[in-house]
Design an enzyme around this catalytic site. Sequence first.
Site, PDB file in Angstrom:
ATOM      1  N   ILE A  99      -5.513   6.576  -1.224  1.00 31.55           N
ATOM      2  CA  ILE A  99      -5.082   7.756  -0.480  1.00 31.55           C
ATOM      3  C   ILE A  99      -5.167   9.006  -1.348  1.00 31.55           C
ATOM      4  CG2 ILE A  99      -2.611   7.582  -1.008  1.00 31.55           C
ATOM      5  CD1 ILE A  99      -4.129   8.449   2.422  1.00 31.55           C
ATOM      6  N   SER A 129      -1.886   7.299 -13.920  1.00 29.08           N
ATOM      7  CA  SER A 129      -2.153   6.048 -13.219  1.00 29.08           C
ATOM      8  C   SER A 129      -2.484   4.970 -14.229  1.00 29.08           C
ATOM      9  CB  SER A 129      -3.319   6.215 -12.237  1.00 29.08           C
ATOM     10  OG  SER A 129      -3.672   4.992 -11.637  1.00 29.08           O
ATOM     11  N   LYS A 180       4.158   9.638   2.133  1.00 25.41           N
ATOM     12  CA  LYS A 180       4.995   8.868   3.056  1.00 25.41           C
ATOM     13  C   LYS A 180       4.839   7.370   2.762  1.00 25.41           C
ATOM     14  CE  LYS A 180       1.691   6.968   5.634  1.00 25.41           C
ATOM     15  NZ  LYS A 180       1.559   5.536   5.916  1.00 25.41           N
ATOM     16  N   ASP A 226       3.957   0.788   7.660  1.00 26.59           N
ATOM     17  CA  ASP A 226       3.263   1.762   6.816  1.00 26.59           C
ATOM     18  C   ASP A 226       2.395   2.678   7.675  1.00 26.59           C
ATOM     19  OD1 ASP A 226       2.309   2.613   3.956  1.00 26.59           O
ATOM     20  OD2 ASP A 226       0.479   2.245   5.089  1.00 26.59           O
TER      21      ASP A 226
END
Length: 308
Positions: free
Chosen positions: A14, A36, A90, A168
């Site tokens: 994403i 990351s 989200k 999700d």
Amino acid sequence: MNSTSIAIVGFGKIARDQHVPALHDNAAFTLDAVASRNASLEGVAHFRDIQTLLDERPDIQAISLCAPPQVRYSQARAAIAAGKHVMLEKPPGATLSEVEDLRAQAEHAGVTLFATWHSRYAAGVAQAREWLNERRVRSVNVQWKEDVRRWHPGQEWIWEAGGLGVFDPGINALSIITAILPEPFFLTQGELAVPANRQGPIAATLAFRDAHDADIRAEFDWRQTGPQTWDIHIETDAGPLSLTQGGSRLTIGDEVMMEGGDAEYPGLYARFAELIANGESDVDVAPLRHVADAFLLGQRVSVDAFHE
């Protein structure tokens, strides 16, 4: 006006597909770092974790958190404690309690906290909200069905506790209807289909009512192959309204009122920039609260094991 130096923490699909292009096209931000464990972005400073990022790049002003919700609280709290503005992918957290605590921490620190719901920025949502605000809703039918193997290949976290399972994507539909319906609504019953080898549901059927007893139903399913379905159909005292294609296509009666492209993540970053400029936060947990209610009230039904 100087741009805000921002870092992305959690550089998965994403972040690469949506956040990077949206930031590239927004002059209010400069993407200066990525944190990351497993991925990096060419031409941008890379750090293994958020604490190293915060220690070595004190000049970073904002953090966009895209890591799974199970680990997001500690990351957000660290960023807020370091005086950074924080944007949450989200769902904003694994629990309502931790999001409320982050809201309090951000207020105390004097920084912006933005709990994002990208589907609210789909092309037809704002106009749908405006039209429905003057109508009486009689019924709502939500069909949100997609192929988990296509959208979440190999992502085991989504099946674990706190990963939400089919909620999700389903929470995207909930984020839209909580934004556009003129009355609050409440879960009355639900059924969660849980694979025998997983913690999260692969499908869910929910029934809600509002104060005027409108019948609101939602079906979420991760087992749909072929064309994907992200549709909301609403009957009102002035006729039907439909938001289809994830909210990008708005139809009122028989007339197509809006059919737009993908403007969701650009809309999120425009809103984040506005909040920072105004010294404000935006932390709406209504969609997550409905998911929590579903786990509280929904009956669990065991279904066939799911394998990639």
